[in-house]
Motif scaffolding. Structure first.
Motif, PDB file in Angstrom:
ATOM      1  N   ASP A  35       1.048 -39.548 -42.674  1.00  0.00           N
ATOM      2  CA  ASP A  35       0.099 -39.883 -41.612  1.00  0.00           C
ATOM      3  C   ASP A  35      -1.271 -39.372 -42.083  1.00  0.00           C
ATOM      4  O   ASP A  35      -1.349 -38.478 -42.924  1.00  0.00           O
ATOM      5  CB  ASP A  35       0.528 -39.173 -40.322  1.00  0.00           C
ATOM      6  CG  ASP A  35      -0.317 -39.548 -39.117  1.00  0.00           C
ATOM      7  OD1 ASP A  35       0.136 -40.386 -38.331  1.00  0.00           O
ATOM      8  OD2 ASP A  35      -1.422 -38.984 -38.970  1.00  0.00           O
ATOM      9  N   ALA A  36      -2.347 -39.932 -41.537  1.00  0.00           N
ATOM     10  CA  ALA A  36      -3.683 -39.516 -41.992  1.00  0.00           C
ATOM     11  C   ALA A  36      -3.997 -38.059 -41.644  1.00  0.00           C
ATOM     12  O   ALA A  36      -4.810 -37.432 -42.311  1.00  0.00           O
ATOM     13  CB  ALA A  36      -4.744 -40.419 -41.365  1.00  0.00           C
ATOM     14  N   HIS A  37      -3.324 -37.529 -40.611  1.00  0.00           N
ATOM     15  CA  HIS A  37      -3.686 -36.210 -40.087  1.00  0.00           C
ATOM     16  C   HIS A  37      -2.648 -35.139 -40.421  1.00  0.00           C
ATOM     17  O   HIS A  37      -1.487 -35.451 -40.680  1.00  0.00           O
ATOM     18  CB  HIS A  37      -3.899 -36.319 -38.567  1.00  0.00           C
ATOM     19  CG  HIS A  37      -4.864 -37.414 -38.213  1.00  0.00           C
ATOM     20  ND1 HIS A  37      -4.458 -38.670 -37.839  1.00  0.00           N
ATOM     21  CD2 HIS A  37      -6.213 -37.433 -38.272  1.00  0.00           C
ATOM     22  CE1 HIS A  37      -5.526 -39.433 -37.637  1.00  0.00           C
ATOM     23  NE2 HIS A  37      -6.603 -38.707 -37.898  1.00  0.00           N
ATOM     24  N   GLY A  53       1.250 -42.316 -36.741  1.00  0.00           N
ATOM     25  CA  GLY A  53       0.064 -42.903 -36.142  1.00  0.00           C
ATOM     26  C   GLY A  53      -0.296 -44.290 -36.657  1.00  0.00           C
ATOM     27  O   GLY A  53       0.294 -44.796 -37.618  1.00  0.00           O
ATOM     28  N   HIS A  82       4.443 -35.401 -34.824  1.00  0.00           N
ATOM     29  CA  HIS A  82       4.055 -34.307 -35.721  1.00  0.00           C
ATOM     30  C   HIS A  82       2.955 -33.384 -35.195  1.00  0.00           C
ATOM     31  O   HIS A  82       2.729 -32.324 -35.763  1.00  0.00           O
ATOM     32  CB  HIS A  82       3.758 -34.828 -37.142  1.00  0.00           C
ATOM     33  CG  HIS A  82       2.426 -35.468 -37.340  1.00  0.00           C
ATOM     34  ND1 HIS A  82       1.852 -35.608 -38.589  1.00  0.00           N
ATOM     35  CD2 HIS A  82       1.556 -36.037 -36.457  1.00  0.00           C
ATOM     36  CE1 HIS A  82       0.692 -36.218 -38.463  1.00  0.00           C
ATOM     37  NE2 HIS A  82       0.487 -36.492 -37.208  1.00  0.00           N
ATOM     38  N   ASP A  97      -2.086 -45.156 -39.802  1.00  0.00           N
ATOM     39  CA  ASP A  97      -3.482 -44.869 -39.430  1.00  0.00           C
ATOM     40  C   ASP A  97      -4.348 -44.638 -40.672  1.00  0.00           C
ATOM     41  O   ASP A  97      -5.575 -44.569 -40.570  1.00  0.00           O
ATOM     42  CB  ASP A  97      -3.580 -43.678 -38.462  1.00  0.00           C
ATOM     43  CG  ASP A  97      -2.838 -42.439 -38.911  1.00  0.00           C
ATOM     44  OD1 ASP A  97      -2.116 -42.498 -39.914  1.00  0.00           O
ATOM     45  OD2 ASP A  97      -2.990 -41.394 -38.242  1.00  0.00           O
ATOM     46  N   TYR A 126      -7.958 -45.987 -37.355  1.00  0.00           N
ATOM     47  CA  TYR A 126      -8.759 -44.833 -36.916  1.00  0.00           C
ATOM     48  C   TYR A 126      -8.707 -43.651 -37.884  1.00  0.00           C
ATOM     49  O   TYR A 126      -9.497 -42.723 -37.759  1.00  0.00           O
ATOM     50  CB  TYR A 126      -8.366 -44.403 -35.493  1.00  0.00           C
ATOM     51  CG  TYR A 126      -6.914 -44.017 -35.300  1.00  0.00           C
ATOM     52  CD1 TYR A 126      -6.458 -42.760 -35.673  1.00  0.00           C
ATOM     53  CD2 TYR A 126      -6.002 -44.902 -34.717  1.00  0.00           C
ATOM     54  CE1 TYR A 126      -5.132 -42.400 -35.481  1.00  0.00           C
ATOM     55  CE2 TYR A 126      -4.684 -44.553 -34.524  1.00  0.00           C
ATOM     56  CZ  TYR A 126      -4.250 -43.297 -34.911  1.00  0.00           C
ATOM     57  OH  TYR A 126      -2.932 -42.955 -34.735  1.00  0.00           O
TER      58      TYR A 126
HETATM   59 ZN   LIG Z   1      -2.507 -39.542 -37.561  1.00  0.00          ZN
END
Ligand SMILES: [Zn+2]
Ligand SMILES: [Zn+2]
Length: 273
Positions: free
Chosen positions: A141-143, A253, A103, A212, A218
């Motif tokens: 995902d976290a991001h 992630g 991504h 993640d 992280y």
């Molecule tokens: Zn991520």
């Protein structure tokens, strides 16, 4: 109808993410989820022809020269194949392991453990084989899924892209949305995706799933495997309701082997029903 799990041995040997340790328990971990409706399939390589419909020749050359991207072709290839089989009615739903993420890969750039944009390549392949179908993508995902956002705009895809990250954003057509986990309860945000997706009417749903977000990872935002199971149940139910169960889960992630094993097997169990 069966659930397909796409995996390639290279993902455990030399995965981009944490340089090979995340999936160290695989493929032996699959022994724990033996099920008559489960099929483990080997991810094939994605074709250069398809890659060049999404990325520039320069991008491909840079991925080739980055040794951490050696799993990129099989990573994207598994997602492309999974989507084709799910949409074509050969699988009920699918889970795709990867060695390199997708991504954060845009038309001409990649970063953050990503090389080729696996989900966008899969949508392009569906368009080539079946026409311009309606696709919903949820990114947990976290991001922020910057590469996917750039590409679905640039390629003028008929896609609803809903990303749960650290900012809030709604496009004019309300088909490109970011929801911040700082401002919302996480499962409420997933429920909002379902409501909007129902209105949109997707013919297939992609879930870009990063662990993640897990406690200790992280990108830790306090989620646990129990949350992933809840999200999986919500999304499976949505897919059953709006698009005959056609759901493709793509690993994003995350770096901790124990969490990778526990969370992905838990999501696969939900897909099996
Ligand atoms: Zn991520
Ligand atoms: Zn986002």
């Amino acid at each position: 109808m069966v659930t397909g799990v796409f995996y390639h041995p290279s993902f455990s040997r030399r995965s981009y993410l944490t340089l090979g340790t995340r999936l160290k328990d695989f493929p032996s971990a699959f022994e724990e989820i033996r099920h008559p409706k489960l099929r483990i399939l080997e991810s094939p390589r994605v074709s250069d022809e398809l890659i060049l419909k999404v990325h520039t020749p320069r991008h491909v050359e840079e991925v080739k020269s980055d040794s951490l991207c050696s799993t990129a072709w099989h990573s994207a290839g598994g997602v492309v194949k999974a989507a084709e089989m799910v949409y074509g009615g050969k699988l009920r739903n699918a889970f795709c392991y990867i060695g390199a993420g997708g991504h954060h890969a845009g038309r001409d750039y990649f970063w953050g453990y990503c090389c080729f944009n696996d989900v966008v390549l899969a949508v392009q392949n569906l368009y080539d084989k079946f026409g311009r179908i309606r696709v919903a993508i949820i990114d947990t995902d976290a991001h922020h899924g910057d590469g996917t956002r750039q590409l679905v705009d640039l390629l003028d895809f008929q896609v609803f892209h809903y990303c749960i990250c650290s900012t809030d954003y709604v496009s004019k057509d309300e088909l490109k949305i970011d929801v911040s986990y700082f401002s919302r309860d996480y499962l409420d945000a997933v429920e909002e995706f379902c409501e909007r997706a129902e209105t949109f009417g997707p013919e297939v749903i992609f879930w870009y799933f990063g662990h993640d977000t897990h406690v200790g990872e992280y990108g830790d935002i306090g989620l646990t495997v129990k949350d992933y199971i809840d999200i999986a149940k919500i999304l499976r139910e949505l897919a059953e309701k709006v698009c005959e169960g056609k759901l493709i889960v793509v690993l994003g992630g995350g770096s901790i082997p124990e969490i990778a094993k526990e969370s992905t097997l838990a999501v696969i169990r939900v897909l099996l029903g």
